[in-house]
Scaffold this active site. Structure first.
Site, PDB file in Angstrom:
ATOM      1  CG  ASP A  57      -2.072  -0.888   1.181  1.00 13.34           C
ATOM      2  OD1 ASP A  57      -2.118  -1.741   0.271  1.00 13.34           O
ATOM      3  OD2 ASP A  57      -2.961  -0.775   2.053  1.00 13.34           O
ATOM      4  CG  ASP A  58       0.231   3.762   2.307  1.00 12.50           C
ATOM      5  OD1 ASP A  58      -0.968   3.568   1.971  1.00 12.50           O
ATOM      6  OD2 ASP A  58       0.612   3.780   3.487  1.00 12.50           O
ATOM      7  CG  HIS A 108      -4.367   2.774  -0.723  1.00 12.67           C
ATOM      8  ND1 HIS A 108      -5.240   2.037   0.048  1.00 12.67           N
ATOM      9  CD2 HIS A 108      -3.406   3.225   0.138  1.00 12.67           C
ATOM     10  CE1 HIS A 108      -4.843   2.035   1.301  1.00 12.67           C
ATOM     11  NE2 HIS A 108      -3.723   2.765   1.385  1.00 12.67           N
ATOM     12  CG  HIS A 206       2.144  -0.082   4.455  1.00 16.68           C
ATOM     13  ND1 HIS A 206       1.906  -1.054   5.394  1.00 16.68           N
ATOM     14  CD2 HIS A 206       0.995   0.646   4.336  1.00 16.68           C
ATOM     15  CE1 HIS A 206       0.659  -0.930   5.844  1.00 16.68           C
ATOM     16  NE2 HIS A 206       0.093   0.082   5.212  1.00 16.68           N
TER      17      HIS A 206
END
Length: 245
Positions: A57-58, A108, A206
């Site tokens: 993620d991110d 996201h 992440h």
């Protein structure tokens, strides 16, 4: 990028194929009898073999995204990246590399704000802006959504929710070990993940949002160990296509 013929029927409440296999879908899955559809929530996928989906993620964020991609390439492993729209605009080449190397991509949000706090209209805008950023960078549009912080509400999920109206399946996780925390070492990220993984697990990691050097190191250790234990790795669309649901 070659375009496939559209499915004969695009029913958002039917199979994972209709959810993920439209001509502009990112990393589409093969045909499946799965009944996942737009607005549904997936945390783990029931499968009959030892296969796991690593998700990040991110990002994209340098140098960590490139380092993760290098490790995945070295092991011949595919993962799924849930991308923040404003980061996609900063690093479109990394997103193109993800697709070129066989990884899945998902939405996201554009600014990583908690979607349930925004109201339906603003939440839809966060999702749509990210879809357009990804499509501008790659020519494809994702059909997977992971809400920031895992924040969920009735506004997002279900056949009448924002995710369904935007054409997205909501992908959560069943393994998460706080790899984003500065108090969590790379060794702990790796060992705790390995202990919790089961067939069909979706692992949350992440590659953006801060210093992710611990995650980079842990990713190499995890893949090496789980491979020796007989686990295979799949993108989320590939995992969904193997579902016994």
């Amino acid at each position: 990028m070659a375009r496939r013929p559209a499915p004969a029927s695009l029913n958002p409440r039917r199979s994972v194929w209709t959810t993920l296999g439209s001509p502009d879908a990112a990393s589409p899955a093969p045909r499946s009898s799965s009944t996942y559809g737009y607005g549904d929530v997936v945390e783990r996928v029931p499968v009959s073999r030892q296969v796991v989906a690593l998700t990040f993620d991110d990002g994209p964020r340098e140098p960590y995204t490139s380092q993760v991609l290098d490790i995945l390439r070295d092991f011949g492993v595919h993962a799924t990246f849930f991308l923040v729209g404003e980061n996609v605009e900063r690093h479109p080449g990394l997103v193109r590399r993800m697709l070129r190397e066989g990884h899945g991509i998902g939405n996201h949000s554009f600014t990583h704000r908690s979607l349930p706090t925004l109201g339906a209209s603003a939440a839809f805008d966060e999702i749509a802006r990210t879809d357009w950023a990804i499509r501008a960078a790659t020519g494809v549009r994702p059909h997977l959504l992971r809400p920031p912080y895992g924040a969920m509400s009735s506004t997002l999920r279900g056949p009448a929710g924002v995710a369904s109206r935007a054409g997205h399946l909501l992908v959560m996780w069943d393994v998460e070990v706080r790899d984003w925390s500065s108090s969590t070492s790379a060794l702990r990220v790796a060992t705790q993940t390995i202990r919790r993984v089961r067939p069909g697990s979706i692992v949350l990691l992440h590659d953006g949002g801060g210093d992710r050097s611990r995650t980079v190191a842990a990713t190499r250790w995890m893949i090496g160990y789980l491979s020796r234990e007989g686990f295979d790795f799949a993108t989320v669309p590939e995992l969904l296509a193997q579902s016994g649901r």
